[in-house]
Scaffold this active site. Structure first.
Site, PDB file in Angstrom:
ATOM      1  N   LYS A 129       2.569  -0.430 -26.144  1.00  0.00           N
ATOM      2  CA  LYS A 129       1.657  -0.916 -27.175  1.00  0.00           C
ATOM      3  C   LYS A 129       0.413  -1.622 -26.618  1.00  0.00           C
ATOM      4  O   LYS A 129      -0.651  -1.582 -27.225  1.00  0.00           O
ATOM      5  CB  LYS A 129       2.391  -1.874 -28.124  1.00  0.00           C
ATOM      6  CG  LYS A 129       3.479  -1.233 -28.972  1.00  0.00           C
ATOM      7  CD  LYS A 129       2.902  -0.388 -30.070  1.00  0.00           C
ATOM      8  CE  LYS A 129       3.866   0.026 -31.169  1.00  0.00           C
ATOM      9  NZ  LYS A 129       5.269   0.164 -30.896  1.00  0.00           N
ATOM     10  N   GLU A 178      -0.601  -5.151 -38.045  1.00  0.00           N
ATOM     11  CA  GLU A 178       0.701  -5.026 -38.694  1.00  0.00           C
ATOM     12  C   GLU A 178       1.725  -4.818 -37.584  1.00  0.00           C
ATOM     13  O   GLU A 178       1.379  -4.385 -36.492  1.00  0.00           O
ATOM     14  CB  GLU A 178       0.713  -3.818 -39.637  1.00  0.00           C
ATOM     15  CG  GLU A 178       1.008  -2.459 -38.977  1.00  0.00           C
ATOM     16  CD  GLU A 178      -0.021  -2.004 -37.952  1.00  0.00           C
ATOM     17  OE1 GLU A 178      -1.184  -2.432 -38.043  1.00  0.00           O
ATOM     18  OE2 GLU A 178       0.340  -1.224 -37.047  1.00  0.00           O
ATOM     19  N   SER A 194       9.527   4.282 -23.730  1.00  0.00           N
ATOM     20  CA  SER A 194       8.403   3.578 -24.356  1.00  0.00           C
ATOM     21  C   SER A 194       8.512   2.060 -24.305  1.00  0.00           C
ATOM     22  O   SER A 194       7.498   1.366 -24.369  1.00  0.00           O
ATOM     23  CB  SER A 194       8.250   4.029 -25.810  1.00  0.00           C
ATOM     24  OG  SER A 194       9.464   3.871 -26.523  1.00  0.00           O
TER      25      SER A 194
HETATM   26  C1  PLP Z   1       6.341   0.712 -31.613  1.00  0.00           C
HETATM   27  C2  PLP Z   1       7.256   1.385 -30.694  1.00  0.00           C
HETATM   28  C3  PLP Z   1       7.577   2.755 -30.836  1.00  0.00           C
HETATM   29  C4  PLP Z   1       7.120   3.583 -31.988  1.00  0.00           C
HETATM   30  O1  PLP Z   1       5.749   3.685 -32.145  1.00  0.00           O
HETATM   31  P1  PLP Z   1       4.974   5.006 -31.763  1.00  0.00           P
HETATM   32  O2  PLP Z   1       3.601   4.747 -32.267  1.00  0.00           O
HETATM   33  O3  PLP Z   1       5.656   6.136 -32.463  1.00  0.00           O
HETATM   34  O4  PLP Z   1       5.042   5.156 -30.300  1.00  0.00           O
HETATM   35  C5  PLP Z   1       8.372   3.335 -29.883  1.00  0.00           C
HETATM   36  N1  PLP Z   1       8.874   2.624 -28.852  1.00  0.00           N
HETATM   37  C6  PLP Z   1       8.615   1.308 -28.701  1.00  0.00           C
HETATM   38  C7  PLP Z   1       9.214   0.582 -27.551  1.00  0.00           C
HETATM   39  C8  PLP Z   1       7.797   0.646 -29.609  1.00  0.00           C
HETATM   40  O5  PLP Z   1       7.542  -0.644 -29.447  1.00  0.00           O
END
Ligand code: PLP
Length: 399
Positions: free
Chosen positions: A89, A111, A377
């Site tokens: 993020k 948000e 992620s």
């Molecule tokens: C916010 C988040 C997501 C989902 O958001 P995307 O915009 O679909 O990437 C996925 N993994 C993590 C660790 C997140 O914080």
């Protein structure tokens, strides 16, 4: 096939900017300036330096040997969990605040679902000394307490949202309302490839650093920039957009997006937008979304707050319809099981969101010669309560 956004902000029939009158000046200013600013040498110099020294990029590409052995293929993890603040993020929040500064804005709103985007926004606001207001559903505030504490420590104001089922969709509605009331001084840092044009393209460009790094890292490790498969979870779709971006034109690379099935696709407790939704308009763009027969948006459900959203970025709707990206889904239980598996095999506790991508490993018939990349992620510290419950449940000693 063209996967780029059009001049008017469309991916095929999806996207656009369906916004209230009051926001037209803001969106127009952003649309007319974002490419010019992003591509300027001066912006890039500041962004690249901060990506390196503040975010900690490039994030490593890790060969997961025991996980590879388990699935009989070659698995690499792109370690976005090691980025500062614990997920991908920050790539986006950092880029957008540098843009906001150049547009002369002084107040930031955002948000958040799992709190990862809220933390990223609060982090860059602390760094810039800017006021930060984060809208978050009450349900999410309860299940992601560590991130709420982090935002407050960083100096952000966290506003609880009590409408709908008190999750990400409702928080986004409130953030948009705030923006309409403060169009002059406020910049809205959207956390995913959603919202009116140019946000989906802006966020995809800022996250594309993931696939830019991946190409070079794979070339060094395997002699080939292109893997056979890339897997990523999708909520709004920003981490997937980032790791797919530089491969979209490379048809031999199989791109797989994994949605949150929640309690199952055959139940109403799900957040699998592509599987269960159809085109409509949500938060300023035309895209797949979960809705009832009257076109009312239905409440999504996933154990993972970051995937608990009834829409998906417009580029993903187009990537689905053109067949460029294959969409799968994983249930809460499959994600929990995969999170524990990764932890025990590799010593890495993934975010619940990322665990949905890991769950797809058992759904695809890989060959031993394949190179498979999973976008990890985020890290799982924020999800320890859910993991602890799951472990207590599954590892009960037999009596
Ligand atoms: C916010 C988040 C997501 C989902 O958001 P995307 O915009 O679909 O990437 C996925 N993994 C993590 C660790 C997140 O914080």
């Amino acid at each position: 096939m063209n996967y780029e956004v059009s001049e008017k902000g469309f991916y095929g029939p999806y996207g656009g900017a369906y916004i209230p009158e009051m926001l037209v000046p803001n969106i127009t200013q952003l649309r007319q300036s974002y490419r010019k600013i992003l591509e300027s040498e001066e912006f890039q110099r500041e962004l690249q330096q901060l990506l390196r020294d503040f975010v900690g990029r490039p994030t490593p590409l890790y060969y997961a040997s025991r996980l590879s052995e388990r699935y009989g293929t070659r698995i690499y993890l792109k370690r976005e969990d090691l980025a500062h603040t614990g997920s991908h993020k920050l790539n986006n929040a950092l880029g957008q605040i540098l843009l906001a500064k150049r547009l002369g804005k002084t107040r930031i709103i955002a948000e958040t679902g799992a709190g990862q985007h809220g933390v990223a926004a609060a982090t860059v606001c602390a760094r810039e000394g800017m006021e930060c207001v984060v809208y978050m559903g009450e349900t999410d505030i309860a299940r992601q307490a560590p991130n709420v504490a982090r935002m407050k420590m960083l100096g952000a104001k966290v506003v609880p949202v009590t409408s709908g089922n008190k999750t990400l969709k409702d928080a986004t509605n409130e953030a948009i309302r705030d923006w309409i009331n403060h169009p002059e001084d406020t910049y809205y840092i959207i956390g995913s490839v959603v919202g009116p044009h140019p946000y989906p393209d802006l966020v995809a460009r800022l996250q594309s650093v993931i696939s830019l790094e991946l190409r070079e890292q794979l070339r060094k490790k395997t002699g080939n920039t292109d893997p056979d498969y890339i897997l990523a979870c999708v909520g709004g779709g920003s981490n997937a957009a980032g790791i797919f971006y530089h491969y979209l034109g490379h048809q031999a690379v199989h791109l797989i997006a994994i949605e949150a099935a929640g309690k199952g696709l055959d139940t109403n407790e799900t957040a699998a937008t592509i599987k269960k939704g159809r085109p409509g308009i949500i938060h300023g763009s035309k895209t797949y979304l979960m809705q009832n027969e009257d076109g009312q948006i239905t409440e999504p459900y996933s154990i993972s707050a970051g995937l608990d959203y009834p829409g998906i970025g417009p580029m993903h709707s187009w990537l689905y319809e053109t067949g460029r990206v294959q969409f799968l889904s994983a249930t809460d239980t499959e994600a929990l099981k995969s999170a524990l598996e990764l932890t025990r095999l590799e010593g890495i506790i993934p975010a619940l969101e990322s665990a949905h991508a890991l769950a797809a490993l058992s759904m695809i018939p890989f060959k031993s010669s394949h190179t498979v990349v999973i976008n990890l992620s985020g890290r799982g510290d924020k999800d320890l309560a859910a993991y602890t419950d799951y472990i207590t449940e599954t590892e009960k000693p037999n009596q």
